[in-house]
Design an enzyme around this catalytic site. Sequence first.
Site, PDB file in Angstrom:
ATOM      1  N   ASP B 202     -11.251  38.798 -85.511  1.00 47.88           N
ATOM      2  CA  ASP B 202     -11.153  38.621 -84.064  1.00 47.88           C
ATOM      3  C   ASP B 202     -12.035  39.657 -83.385  1.00 47.88           C
ATOM      4  O   ASP B 202     -12.201  40.775 -83.887  1.00 47.88           O
ATOM      5  CB  ASP B 202      -9.691  38.789 -83.630  1.00 47.88           C
ATOM      6  CG  ASP B 202      -9.475  38.397 -82.192  1.00 47.88           C
ATOM      7  OD1 ASP B 202      -8.982  37.284 -81.964  1.00 47.88           O
ATOM      8  OD2 ASP B 202      -9.790  39.191 -81.283  1.00 47.88           O
ATOM      9  N   HIS B 265      -0.909  30.335 -80.948  1.00 42.36           N
ATOM     10  CA  HIS B 265      -0.499  30.551 -79.562  1.00 42.36           C
ATOM     11  C   HIS B 265      -0.252  29.206 -78.884  1.00 42.36           C
ATOM     12  O   HIS B 265      -1.019  28.257 -79.074  1.00 42.36           O
ATOM     13  CB  HIS B 265      -1.601  31.289 -78.775  1.00 42.36           C
ATOM     14  CG  HIS B 265      -1.578  32.773 -78.968  1.00 42.36           C
ATOM     15  ND1 HIS B 265      -2.698  33.554 -78.804  1.00 42.36           N
ATOM     16  CD2 HIS B 265      -0.567  33.618 -79.288  1.00 42.36           C
ATOM     17  CE1 HIS B 265      -2.375  34.819 -79.027  1.00 42.36           C
ATOM     18  NE2 HIS B 265      -1.097  34.882 -79.329  1.00 42.36           N
ATOM     19  N   HIS B 272      -9.055  24.285 -79.402  1.00 39.66           N
ATOM     20  CA  HIS B 272      -9.505  23.817 -80.723  1.00 39.66           C
ATOM     21  C   HIS B 272      -8.582  24.559 -81.684  1.00 39.66           C
ATOM     22  O   HIS B 272      -8.501  25.799 -81.625  1.00 39.66           O
ATOM     23  CB  HIS B 272     -10.974  24.202 -80.950  1.00 39.66           C
ATOM     24  CG  HIS B 272     -11.453  23.915 -82.353  1.00 39.66           C
ATOM     25  ND1 HIS B 272     -12.342  22.908 -82.640  1.00 39.66           N
ATOM     26  CD2 HIS B 272     -11.155  24.501 -83.541  1.00 39.66           C
ATOM     27  CE1 HIS B 272     -12.577  22.892 -83.948  1.00 39.66           C
ATOM     28  NE2 HIS B 272     -11.871  23.852 -84.513  1.00 39.66           N
ATOM     29  N   LEU B 273      -7.869  23.838 -82.561  1.00 42.42           N
ATOM     30  CA  LEU B 273      -6.796  24.468 -83.332  1.00 42.42           C
ATOM     31  C   LEU B 273      -7.285  25.698 -84.096  1.00 42.42           C
ATOM     32  O   LEU B 273      -8.282  25.637 -84.827  1.00 42.42           O
ATOM     33  CB  LEU B 273      -6.169  23.473 -84.313  1.00 42.42           C
ATOM     34  CG  LEU B 273      -4.840  23.989 -84.913  1.00 42.42           C
ATOM     35  CD1 LEU B 273      -3.725  23.922 -83.888  1.00 42.42           C
ATOM     36  CD2 LEU B 273      -4.456  23.222 -86.168  1.00 42.42           C
ATOM     37  N   HIS B 274      -6.592  26.810 -83.910  1.00 40.67           N
ATOM     38  CA  HIS B 274      -6.919  28.051 -84.609  1.00 40.67           C
ATOM     39  C   HIS B 274      -5.634  28.837 -84.844  1.00 40.67           C
ATOM     40  O   HIS B 274      -4.639  28.654 -84.142  1.00 40.67           O
ATOM     41  CB  HIS B 274      -7.942  28.872 -83.817  1.00 40.67           C
ATOM     42  CG  HIS B 274      -7.494  29.258 -82.444  1.00 40.67           C
ATOM     43  ND1 HIS B 274      -7.404  28.361 -81.392  1.00 40.67           N
ATOM     44  CD2 HIS B 274      -7.083  30.448 -81.934  1.00 40.67           C
ATOM     45  CE1 HIS B 274      -6.977  28.985 -80.316  1.00 40.67           C
ATOM     46  NE2 HIS B 274      -6.771  30.259 -80.610  1.00 40.67           N
ATOM     47  N   VAL B 275      -5.682  29.698 -85.850  1.00 39.84           N
ATOM     48  CA  VAL B 275      -4.493  30.444 -86.282  1.00 39.84           C
ATOM     49  C   VAL B 275      -4.832  31.929 -86.330  1.00 39.84           C
ATOM     50  O   VAL B 275      -5.903  32.318 -86.812  1.00 39.84           O
ATOM     51  CB  VAL B 275      -4.043  29.961 -87.685  1.00 39.84           C
ATOM     52  CG1 VAL B 275      -2.888  30.823 -88.208  1.00 39.84           C
ATOM     53  CG2 VAL B 275      -3.644  28.492 -87.659  1.00 39.84           C
ATOM     54  N   HIS B 276      -3.925  32.758 -85.803  1.00 35.13           N
ATOM     55  CA  HIS B 276      -4.134  34.210 -85.784  1.00 35.13           C
ATOM     56  C   HIS B 276      -3.479  34.860 -87.000  1.00 35.13           C
ATOM     57  O   HIS B 276      -2.359  34.496 -87.370  1.00 35.13           O
ATOM     58  CB  HIS B 276      -3.548  34.814 -84.508  1.00 35.13           C
ATOM     59  CG  HIS B 276      -4.098  34.201 -83.254  1.00 35.13           C
ATOM     60  ND1 HIS B 276      -5.206  34.686 -82.604  1.00 35.13           N
ATOM     61  CD2 HIS B 276      -3.704  33.109 -82.552  1.00 35.13           C
ATOM     62  CE1 HIS B 276      -5.455  33.934 -81.543  1.00 35.13           C
ATOM     63  NE2 HIS B 276      -4.559  32.974 -81.479  1.00 35.13           N
TER      64      HIS B 276
END
Lengths: 336, 336
Positions: B202, B265, B272-276
Amino acid sequence: MAEATAKGACSPPTKKQRTDDCSDAVDSTTDQGCVGDRDPHFLTSFKDFEVVRVLNNDEERKSVVVECQIKGREGVAVAQLQKLPFNAQKLGDILSSGTTLKTLFQNDIYYNKTALVPPDLNEMKATVIYPAEKKHILRYEKQPSSFIQETPRLFREVTKRFIETSSFSKEWIYNILDHKKEVDRIVFEDPDPDIGFILVPDLKWTGEQMEDLYLQAIVRRRDITCLRELDASHLPLLRNVLEKGSTAIKEKYGIPAHKLRVYLHYLPSFYHLHVHFSALSFEAPGTWAGKAHLLSSVISNIETCSDHYQKVTLPYTLKDNTPLSAMFKDHGYFSE
Amino acid sequence: MAEATAKGACSPPTKKQRTDDCSDAVDSTTDQGCVGDRDPHFLTSFKDFEVVRVLNNDEERKSVVVECQIKGREGVAVAQLQKLPFNAQKLGDILSSGTTLKTLFQNDIYYNKTALVPPDLNEMKATVIYPAEKKHILRYEKQPSSFIQETPRLFREVTKRFIETSSFSKEWIYNILDHKKEVDRIVFEDPDPDIGFILVPDLKWTGEQMEDLYLQAIVRRRDITCLRELDASHLPLLRNVLEKGSTAIKEKYGIPAHKLRVYLHYLPSFYHLHVHFSALSFEAPGTWAGKAHLLSSVISNIETCSDHYQKVTLPYTLKDNTPLSAMFKDHGYFSE
């Protein structure tokens, strides 16, 4: 001068003396000190302090806890330093010619500086424990946590056993429910034996300002321990707590429902069902995902699937030095 | 002396000048200042600053933002003061005779003090914007939020319409997925078109220390906007991101899965699908309940009920001054 006086007035205590005089007094509230306070010059500054190691450096909250030795004295001290929030009353004094600025860099209308502020306008809070014991160091030392992915099976085999075998006294809760204690603190009460509850300010809230409003609802029923047990049969209770609790706060404190955070903790700190109400503006402790479960979500999840909380994996953070963490370790959880 | 020089060297800019010279340069990165930097004595201290009002006082993080006037100059300034985290290297200097202590109270072995620390060991960060415009003040002014209880119907009638009508550019995401940008930042890549993803640090993470490790996984599929759309058909994708993302972080950074917080979140900052992925020790922004949804919970919820996220109420906090909040207001949400 000060050095000579300090050393002359108070000879270092021996190990024997300290153990005999003080070891049982750690949690007492007596005013009888055993070291140092007979010496008027002890701790008027950090003279003679030597850093042994940093126990915890909280960069977000700007506080640090350090294990120290004090030259000429036996044992160790624990010193905590905390930078304080800005006092709005003193901003006029800080933003004056007494605060000098050094340029880091400048770009167009943006000036980046470091500010040197007179010490009395930039005080810190300092807490010193001396002589400190092992338990003081353990209490302040940063404790790592791990995520537990609690499946229904792990709940049955580990967590449920932990809840059943640990002796949590619930007397203080029953004292509130039975009007034996804290009667004058009750904000709202619904006496219904099935869906009723008592709403009281949380001990962490001073009750003075609305910014950090924090209350909790303790349900009347004594047979529900935690989130894992909730199903469709509890929907009337949960809806009642959400609706009447929010309404009572609106009426008493003027804060509308959409400015409130209403949630359960899992794991909770005690195993009698209770619900937290805090002001949205307040970052109350334990509001992160993996600890707080918003009550509106809980209700919606159960409406969608009655036994949702008996079926799903509930992830939570757990401190590595707790008894429950040891039980997960014994169960082979961390070696999976 | 300094006062006379300062005033002599730089006459106050007129409104006309400031607007012409500076108003378009607010977000530029040029080194050409327009006011003050021609005066070597401007902002060497907070001399002549007068507090107009406090825009935001963050008591938890110990920072304050103040709107100010500067005597003899037109317009307003925005000044931000931030207390800094403790520098472990300097603790030896702070814990020395230069730091004097005043007693608040003492009880047994516990000494409660205020500490007066030499200014150069207790610097603050100061940021000044001058001349400041309305938009600077808006950016720093504390913005209240409200909780939205987003039912499936409210999602269809308000949020979905907001997502569809707002123009979010996704070029920067496609640049990463197409290896046009940030190729050297890729930590792990799964090229599968259905369940593949790219893992990159990030922007908020410096990549230097593991305490605040923070990465994100961007999925290859371009047709999934957010949590609301996920169902059982996406389980292979979600499990793949959780497993391979965690494994890659273990291999590259040595942090095991149970020391990671893995979450989506809702609402997200881009659709646009994303994962932290963040270190458990790091209180990353947006990890509270009502924003973060732990990926293991998301998977478990969908396993329990395929269309869970199409059926449930999703509560979230929303700043009151955002376009989406205005759409909820127009829809009559807050008057219900």
